[in-house]
Design an enzyme around this catalytic site. Sequence first.
Site, PDB file in Angstrom:
ATOM      1  N   ARG A  16       0.832  -1.220   0.000  1.00  0.00           N
ATOM      2  CA  ARG A  16       0.000   0.000   0.000  1.00  0.00           C
ATOM      3  C   ARG A  16       0.868   1.273   0.000  1.00  0.00           C
ATOM      4  NH1 ARG A  16      -3.722  -0.323   4.844  1.00  0.00           N
ATOM      5  NH2 ARG A  16      -2.030  -1.559   5.681  1.00  0.00           N
ATOM      6  N   LYS A 109     -20.290   4.051  -6.056  1.00  0.00           N
ATOM      7  CA  LYS A 109     -19.750   2.721  -6.345  1.00  0.00           C
ATOM      8  C   LYS A 109     -19.621   2.439  -7.831  1.00  0.00           C
ATOM      9  CE  LYS A 109     -20.891   0.243  -2.222  1.00  0.00           C
ATOM     10  NZ  LYS A 109     -19.710  -0.496  -1.847  1.00  0.00           N
ATOM     11  N   ILE A 426     -28.116   3.999  15.519  1.00  0.00           N
ATOM     12  CA  ILE A 426     -27.980   2.880  14.582  1.00  0.00           C
ATOM     13  C   ILE A 426     -27.040   1.787  15.104  1.00  0.00           C
ATOM     14  CG2 ILE A 426     -27.460   2.298  12.156  1.00  0.00           C
ATOM     15  CD1 ILE A 426     -29.975   4.054  12.661  1.00  0.00           C
ATOM     16  N   GLY A 427     -26.289   2.071  16.132  1.00  0.00           N
ATOM     17  CA  GLY A 427     -25.502   0.981  16.721  1.00  0.00           C
ATOM     18  C   GLY A 427     -24.154   1.394  17.254  1.00  0.00           C
ATOM     19  N   TRP A 556     -19.949  -8.316   1.465  1.00  0.00           N
ATOM     20  CA  TRP A 556     -18.688  -7.677   1.835  1.00  0.00           C
ATOM     21  C   TRP A 556     -17.579  -8.692   2.112  1.00  0.00           C
ATOM     22  CZ3 TRP A 556     -20.947  -3.066   5.174  1.00  0.00           C
ATOM     23  CH2 TRP A 556     -21.432  -2.100   4.280  1.00  0.00           C
ATOM     24  N   HIS A 636     -31.378  -2.114   9.371  1.00  0.00           N
ATOM     25  CA  HIS A 636     -30.875  -0.789   8.994  1.00  0.00           C
ATOM     26  C   HIS A 636     -30.262  -0.873   7.604  1.00  0.00           C
ATOM     27  CE1 HIS A 636     -28.690   2.930   8.824  1.00  0.00           C
ATOM     28  NE2 HIS A 636     -27.586   2.252   8.588  1.00  0.00           N
ATOM     29  N   GLU A 660     -31.306   5.849   5.584  1.00  0.00           N
ATOM     30  CA  GLU A 660     -30.497   7.063   5.455  1.00  0.00           C
ATOM     31  C   GLU A 660     -31.214   8.070   4.569  1.00  0.00           C
ATOM     32  OE1 GLU A 660     -26.379   6.080   5.200  1.00  0.00           O
ATOM     33  OE2 GLU A 660     -26.008   7.725   3.828  1.00  0.00           O
ATOM     34  N   HIS A 689     -22.234  11.879   8.211  1.00  0.00           N
ATOM     35  CA  HIS A 689     -20.951  11.855   7.502  1.00  0.00           C
ATOM     36  C   HIS A 689     -20.140  13.120   7.722  1.00  0.00           C
ATOM     37  CE1 HIS A 689     -23.485   8.911   5.385  1.00  0.00           C
ATOM     38  NE2 HIS A 689     -22.371   8.213   5.425  1.00  0.00           N
TER      39      HIS A 689
HETATM   40  N1  GLN Z   1     -24.764  -1.047  13.329  1.00  0.00           N
HETATM   41  C1  GLN Z   1     -23.789  -0.506  12.430  1.00  0.00           C
HETATM   42  C2  GLN Z   1     -23.180   0.749  13.001  1.00  0.00           C
HETATM   43  O1  GLN Z   1     -23.868   1.510  13.604  1.00  0.00           O
HETATM   44  C3  GLN Z   1     -24.380  -0.198  11.095  1.00  0.00           C
HETATM   45  C4  GLN Z   1     -23.370   0.389  10.165  1.00  0.00           C
HETATM   46  C5  GLN Z   1     -23.804   0.414   8.750  1.00  0.00           C
HETATM   47  O2  GLN Z   1     -24.925   0.141   8.449  1.00  0.00           O
HETATM   48  N2  GLN Z   1     -22.907   0.698   7.855  1.00  0.00           N
HETATM   49  O3  GLN Z   1     -22.019   1.023  12.842  1.00  0.00           O
HETATM   50 ZN    ZN Z   2     -25.882   2.833   7.689  1.00  0.00          ZN
END
Ligand code: GLN
Ligand code: ZN
Length: 750
Positions: A16, A109, A426-427, A556, A636, A660, A689
């Site tokens: 890299r 993407k 979201i987590g 992924w 999510h 989102e 973001h």
């Molecule tokens: N639960 C994950 C987080 O909050 C969801 C991330 C995601 O969807 N990219 O990081």
């Molecule tokens: Zn997300």
Amino acid sequence: MSNNYVVGFPRIGEQRELKKILEEFWAKKCSFNEVKEVASKLKKRHWNYQKNAGIEHISSNDFSLYDNILDTSYMLGAIPKRFSHLKNEDLYFAMARGNKEATACEMTKWFNTNYHYIVPELSLEDKYTLDASKLIEEYLEAKKLGIKTKINLIGPITYLGLSKRVDGGDCYELLNKILPLYEELLKKIRELDDDILVQFDEPIFVKNLDDKVYSLIKYTYDKLAKNSKVAVITYFEHSKEATNMLVHTPIWAIGLDFIYGKKNLDSLEIIKKSGKKLIAGIVDGRNIWKNDFQMSLNILDDISKTVKKENILVGSSCSLLHVPFSLKYEEKMSSEVKNWLSYAVEKLDEIFNISQKFLEKDVCQKEFEANYKANQSRKNSILIHDKDVLSRVNSLTILQRDGLFEERIKIQKSILGYADLATTTIGSFPQTSELRLTRRAFKKSLITQEDYKEVMKSYIDECVAMQEEIGLEVLVHGEPERNDMVEYFGEQLKGYGFSQNGWVQSYGSRCVKPPFIYGDISRAKPMTVEWIEYAQSKTKKIMKGMLTGPVTILNWSFVRDDIPRSEVSKQIAVALSDEVDDLQNAGIKIIQVDEAAFKEGYPLRLENIKEYESWAVRDFKISVSKAKKQTQIHTHMCYSEFNDIIETIEAMDADVITIETARSGNELLKIFKKVGYKQEVGPGVYDIHSPRVPSVQEIKKQIKLLLEVLPKEQLWINPDCGLKTRKDKETKEALINMVEAVRQVRIELA
Ligand code: GLN
Ligand code: ZN
């Protein structure tokens, strides 16, 4: 005679190196000249790798300091106004990354890969002018080293197809503005040397395009190939419609992907008639498995029943950009597994060996034998086959959870007792460098498991306390133990492998290291329960359990190619269903199953969408099939364009979906209303973001927009996505504002 072809080569460097020098440069720790020196060194090394492997068609201009689409915009002078006062590398990197005054160009993407390109911003009134310096320099650089390269270019139809018009309207209207520049460029190339091959990448040809776009193909390549030797390359799927047009143009060769576009076999007859060269992509440029030489040879032999053998070039299915660099740095992997793999450098040898054998039957005997043995060892390995997994997956009878949504939600609301417009996140919560260091130290066995757990648990303590203080209603544990939402699960699932140096460029200097699935998947023991249970023990509020869904885990990872993806996905789903069960039995009442990559897994061809949707939905449902009626299932997704897929989202039957939407107001939510979507929805109310803290007023405004579309009983209030990349301070301030906004809106509604 040589008859082989590599579409493109990775550029980030085996260690890299490009990433490292770019990041130093951006941090103002080195000069641009030093960046150029490293770049030259890398290009030279990459050309030599290919030359030494016996590759005939090696590319120049596949290198890039950030992205080839950005290079193309730069080459055409397609510079957005906000950057027009800048020059050279300042301009180039500002378009990619933004600067103090101007936001970066959008990034998105590259087809269905995890590579991201910089979206060109075009407009009818802009003047475009050619700057061919980068490409000419690179060609001459290789020539000086004694390597005559082909020159890679992004084809104009793909370039326009991926652009956006800032003045509204259709990008293809600009074809006649940019074609003359391409023609001027080809003239310059012809002046450099006779007979230079120019490769035009046109992957957009594998999508279902409007007739209007197909009609541009002949027009474009009649012009471009009139005086130049041109190869048009397509990949990731079949390109039958475009091939029908291309055979009637004066191009020299057509590149087709026979790994991901089996239907390209239908085009052989017309290619034969045209007398054109066929670049047959048979070494997979997107996966890490060793090629099966005999099988490839059989395909080539088959092709050569129609297209003359001397017109066939043996190639990679696409640029090798999408696979890691070289296996030579994989020191920790078991030698058995390593022997099944092939990264970019190893794929060069594969292409060479197959191409030689295709010409003359009695060469490369040794290599073919070794290849046969390696593939046999993989086929028969006990690491791959797990009878118990197969029998369980094949005899599955419960494919979905009990009860209809209407019935479930009543039970859930009475048990969980959350208010309308319930607040949650979201987590993940901000990850500190201490956390990352601790995880790394634990991985390297530098600290004990107890010490590790202590650090994680104290993070959870703080995270829970912070959420209580903020006044959030449904809490999360913050995900401190997870480096990555897929790797974390991969590491605990049987059938998964990890590389040390399997980096693949994702965008600019950013690389990802996807884990790989080599065998049948099963779960040895609970993967998340200890953390979530601990977090729940610290609060009386509801703690949401957090899992990554089967489709996202699949999308992924590098996935085994010996069984269908849908089978692998099903195995993951079954493993996850046990985790869901364990979580609910441990007293966890809400479980979120993230499907961040559900949409990006969509096939490129419309005709394949139904099939994908059917198993993707099936497997999400299997993963939550053990949830009792009273256990609330959330999911999510990291995007907001649901117009085409809303029925599929509905069919997943999650009780709550968080999405989102902060950057698009309530526009994209309307589809939920239009189709009469019944389940609950948490449309993100602010963009995570950026570090900017949204004000209470702003969030209130956003909530009111949501209320114009869906009733309060159906809405949850949350940020757009996980907070992992944010800092503590801004996160806390933003969430306090979010909770306050909800409080005020509730009063106004009461
Ligand atoms: N639960 C994950 C987080 O909050 C969801 C991330 C995601 O969807 N990219 O990081
Ligand atoms: Zn997300």
